[in-house]
Design an enzyme around this catalytic site. Structure first.
Site, short mmCIF file in Angstrom:
data_model
loop_
_atom_site.label_atom_id
_atom_site.label_comp_id
_atom_site.label_asym_id
_atom_site.label_seq_id
_atom_site.Cartn_x
_atom_site.Cartn_y
_atom_site.Cartn_z
N GLY A 145 0.83 -1.20 0.00
CA GLY A 145 0.00 0.00 0.00
C GLY A 145 0.86 1.25 0.00
O GLY A 145 0.53 2.25 -0.62
N ALA A 146 2.00 1.17 0.69
CA ALA A 146 2.98 2.26 0.73
C ALA A 146 4.26 1.68 1.29
O ALA A 146 4.27 0.62 1.91
CB ALA A 146 2.48 3.41 1.60
N HIS A 161 0.86 6.64 9.17
CA HIS A 161 1.56 5.37 9.37
C HIS A 161 2.98 5.44 8.81
O HIS A 161 3.95 5.12 9.49
CB HIS A 161 0.76 4.25 8.68
CG HIS A 161 1.39 2.90 8.72
ND1 HIS A 161 0.82 1.83 9.37
CD2 HIS A 161 2.53 2.41 8.16
CE1 HIS A 161 1.58 0.77 9.23
NE2 HIS A 161 2.63 1.09 8.48
N GLU A 162 3.09 5.86 7.55
CA GLU A 162 4.42 5.88 6.92
C GLU A 162 5.33 6.93 7.55
O GLU A 162 6.55 6.72 7.65
CB GLU A 162 4.28 6.12 5.42
CG GLU A 162 3.40 5.12 4.68
CD GLU A 162 3.78 3.67 4.95
OE1 GLU A 162 4.97 3.38 5.15
OE2 GLU A 162 2.87 2.82 4.96
N HIS A 221 7.06 5.64 10.60
CA HIS A 221 8.22 4.80 10.30
C HIS A 221 9.51 5.61 10.19
O HIS A 221 10.60 5.02 10.28
CB HIS A 221 8.00 4.07 8.98
CG HIS A 221 7.23 2.80 9.10
ND1 HIS A 221 7.56 1.80 9.99
CD2 HIS A 221 6.14 2.34 8.41
CE1 HIS A 221 6.72 0.79 9.85
NE2 HIS A 221 5.84 1.09 8.90
N GLU A 254 6.04 -2.28 12.47
CA GLU A 254 4.68 -2.27 11.92
C GLU A 254 3.59 -2.10 12.96
O GLU A 254 2.61 -1.39 12.74
CB GLU A 254 4.45 -3.53 11.09
CG GLU A 254 5.39 -3.69 9.91
CD GLU A 254 5.39 -2.48 8.98
OE1 GLU A 254 4.43 -1.69 8.99
OE2 GLU A 254 6.37 -2.32 8.23
#
Length: 810
Positions: free
Chosen positions: A259-260, A293-294, A297, A316
């Site tokens: 998804g990414a 979310h990304e 990270h 994750e």
């Protein structure tokens, strides 16, 4: 053969202080040129090690033909101290999303090239020590055709234009994990700006998309910028470590399998989340959580990186939790409602399969990278997210963030393990973190929270061993809220007095199966839509899904809930998720073939009832999208196409149009020629993929035979087209046409997987037939699983087998 834990440990003990000076020449369409100078320190004189480099041609090592290259690894003999080796090679482009992916846009003929990496994939881009705990700075130069622009992990340092090409030089990155390397090149349309966060550091930001999506990027630019800045500021408020990567590019790329991907300083997203038509509220909210979310990270995974793949959760689980938490703070309120109804049911299902594993397994339980690939699943994401959410609830936010910041400070630009994280948390609180970790992260399965009723109220008990801190919502006979209380549930029961209806875990703080008392369930199943709180309704819907999976609620009764409550539902997340699960799971694998058409029509009728009530536009759009995929009324759908608006006045934008075309095709209301006319008129990749799926959905033996040949007879079919054709082919209302292909899917699919490798295995597994299985088909799957099935495909097929056998009569 993928890298093993034993090999990784041995190489990490021998090799250190790695750096890369890399030049990529993207000016040829016949593959690209790579020149990499790898510098490293070796601990032992004369020691042997290896660089990974997959599928390269014309390989030279220090100017001489590579005599130790076997197509996957380059053998090295090291000197003690500093070593330097230069490798030159020609490497093919790919169209499957694993490597240097190339895509030509049918809208304008422009070509795009992107390094899509991940586990065991950096070696498909350049020669490297392809493991997380050999993080390294990368200095990159890219030669790209004239007129292209290039973005990568590093901040652009210099650009010069030659007659036929441009030269793009990027500043040396901080040490980054090699599976997160990226470069994206093509005719990007870009939106750039600078932003200073709460720490005062001014960082260049940008969003990029294909030239043919320039209008869509400009349309959404204000929102994308606002979400980016809000998430960035929120992270800098929570985290004491500053953003570490100099600049922050975000790119909508074609053909990405994930998804990414959270590449340091340059996040890539599959460009479907920048839709051609106006994004729905649900799409915008999901995109916001992915952005958050990304970005998480950049700290969880890029700044501090897991040592080996058993600690996937360190990246994750945290990013999944932060994605919902921070996108909510960035303006998408109720993000955790989406997680409650979509993420958690997947995690409960995953935790009851044979493939389940602890959120944090032992290193030896992840013996190689192929096994690690299978742990990027609902356990590491959704169950891990749930565990982190419960940890924050149990520990308190202040102590949790104190521990997180200690963890970042100790492992900045380094690698870490579960023990390192526990040590950081342990120093931030007086609570027994180690005991909590053993109970929650080192074990599989989940507890059940059961409510029973006696003359003195409702009693909550725990069936299991984990401590739970959760909210309990109470309601009167009319389902009006009377209060919410936070309780701790362990060995001792908790009593709730004076409530007509009791919903434990109403805020979805913990990860446990929920079983309500009969009186509460009866009231909620009768009038769930009257409950005001979105979170509570999501929890009850998730419970209903679990009841169906367990055989405690019939598919017909669940469809009754859909009929009664979806037309009155006020949450787009709940409408999308409930109708999606009903169409994809309940219809395909919980019903006999003869019952499928009526069930699909019942879903369509619920959508029509909801639309007739005149809901607000976001709900109307969600109901219309589901109606387009389920309506038995070919005349209605045809009218949409002609009028370019629905019967309720919504515009028929490209995604909705292709959904209606797909449904019309499956009903026999269009010919292949008419579908081709629609593809030509569309002129974009949306049309190419839409036509591929619709043509495969035509209800004729010839159409199915042609689609099958594309799926497993054409090794050159791109990843996106494979997904589209599979979606059209496996129609649960066409079991009479496709049942004969189920054995072929197993046997021909297995042969193709052995030939084509893990990337194809994953696609084939994700395209598992979503049609009702007969007993003979389940037996055939069991028989194939006795064979030598490759690791990634075996996981997908064993999961499917476990789900199928769970839904069958004993």
């Amino acid at each position: 053969m993928s890298l093993t834990l034993v090999e990784a440990r041995a190489r990490a003990a021998l090799v250190s202080e790695v750096s890369y000076d890399l030049t990529l020449d993207l000016t040829s369409r016949e593959g690209y040129g790579c020149r990499a100078t790898v510098s490293f320190t070796c601990a032992t004189e004369g020691a042997e090690t290896f660089l990974e480099l997959a599928s390269a041609r014309d390989v030279l090592v220090d100017g001489l033909p590579a005599t130790t290259y076997d197509g996957r690894r380059i053998g090295l003999v090291c000197i003690a101290g500093r070593n330097e080796v230069t490798v030159e090679a020609r490497i093919p482009y790919v169209t499957d999303g694993d490597g240097m992916h190339t895509f030509t846009d049918p809208a304008d003929g422009e070509t795009y090239v992107g390094a899509y990496v991940g586990m065991d994939l950096c070696q498909r881009i350049f020669p490297c020590f392809d493991q997380n705990d050999l993080k390294a700075p990368v200095t990159l130069t890219v030669l790209a055709p004239a007129g292209w622009s290039v973005v990568a992990n590093g901040r652009l340092a210099d650009r010069t234009d030659e007659e036929t090409h441009g030269v793009w030089r990027f500043g040396t990155t901080p040490p980054i994990p090699l599976p997160m390397f990226t470069v994206c090149a093509g005719s990007w349309h870009s939106v750039r700006w600078e932003h200073a966060g709460p720490d005062g550091q001014v960082v260049p930001f940008a969003w990029h998309a294909r030239a043919s999506l320039a209008g869509q990027l400009d349309r959404d630019a204000d929102e994308l910028r606002a979400v980016t800045e809000a998430c960035y500021d929120e992270y800098l408020t929570m985290f004491s470590e500053p953003f570490a990567f100099g600049s922050f590019d975000q790119v909508f790329v074609p053909g990405l399998n994930w998804g990414a991907l959270e590449n340091p300083g340059c996040v890539t997203y599959r460009d479907e989340i920048l839709p051609v038509g106006t994004p729905t509220e649900g799409e915008r909210r999901r995109r916001g959580s992915v952005i958050a979310h990304e970005m998480a990270h950049q700290w969880f995974g890029n700044l501090s990186t897991m040592t080996w793949w058993e600690d996937t959760w360190l990246q994750e689980s945290f990013a999944d939790y932060m994605g919902y938490r921070v996108s909510d703070a960035a303006g998408f309120e109720g993000a955790f409602v989406d997680f409650s109804i979509s993420g958690k049911p997947r995690a409960y299902a995953a935790d009851e399969r044979r493939s389940t594993h602890p959120v944090a397994p032992e290193p030896e339980d992840v013996a190689d990278v192929d096994q690690a690939f299978n742990n990027f699943d609902a356990i590491s994401y959704a169950k891990g997210n749930s565990a982190i959410q419960q940890l924050v609830t149990w520990l308190g936010d202040e102590d949790f963030l104190r521990g997180v910041n200690a963890y970042f400070a100790r492992h900045r630009f380094g690698n870490a393990t579960l023990a390192d994280f526990v040590e950081a948390l342990d120093g931030a609180t007086d609570r027994d973190v180690r005991g909590w970790v053993e109970a929650w992260l080192r074990t599989t399965g989940f507890d059940t929270i059961r409510a029973t009723r006696d003359d003195d109220g409702v009693v909550l008990t725990r069936e299991g061993v984990r401590p739970h801190r959760l909210s309990v919502a109470t309601y009167d006979e009319d389902l009006l809220a009377t209060g919410t209380t936070m309780v701790d549930l362990a060995d001792d029961p908790v009593r709730v007095r004076g409530a007509a209806v009791v919903v434990p875990n109403a805020g979805n703080e913990t990860f446990a199966r929920l079983r309500l008392d009969p009186e509460s369930w009866s009231a909620l199943s009768h009038d769930l839509a009257s409950v005001a709180d979105d979170s509570t309704r999501a929890v009850v819907w998730a419970t209903a899904i679990d009841l169906v999976r367990c055989g405690d609620l019939t598919p017909e009764d669940f469809l009754g809930l859909v009929t009664r409550h979806v037309p009155r539902e006020r949450s787009v997340a709940i409408v999308d998720s409930v109708l999606g699960w009903t169409r994809r799971n309940l219809v395909a694998h919980h019903l006999a073939p003869a019952a499928v058409p009526a069930a699909v029509a019942q879903v369509a009728a619920a959508c029509e009832t909801g639309l007739a009530a005149g809901p607000e536009e976001p709900i109307a759009v969600a109901l219309t999208r589901a109606l387009a995929a389920t309506s038995p009324d070919a005349l209605l759908l045809d009218r949409w196409l002609v009028d370019r608006e629905t019967h309720t006045g919504l515009p028929v934008e490209p995604d909705l149009r292709w959904s209606a075309i797909h449904r019309l095709a499956s009903l026999g209301g269009l010919t292949s020629g008419e579908i081709e006319e629609e593809r030509v008129a569309d002129g974009t990749i949306v049309g190419v993929l839409g036509a591929a799926g619709a043509t495969a959905a035509l209800p004729t033996p010839d159409a199915k035979a042609t689609a099958w040949e594309r799926l497993l007879g054409d090794d050159g079919l791109s990843n996106r087209e494979f997904e589209a054709v599979s979606h059209g082919f496996w129609d649960p209302e066409q079991t009479g046409l496709v049942h004969e292909y189920l054995p072929r899917y197993l046997h021909e699919g297995l042969a193709a997987a052995r030939r084509r490798g893990p990337s194809f295995e994953e696609r084939l597994g994700k395209s598992f037939p979503m049609v009702p299985f007969g007993d003979e088909h389940v037996a055939a799957l069991a028989d194939v699983l006795r064979d030598d099935v490759p690791t990634v495909l075996r996981r997908a097929w064993e999961d499917a087998y476990d789900d199928l056998t769970r839904t069958r009569e004993p």
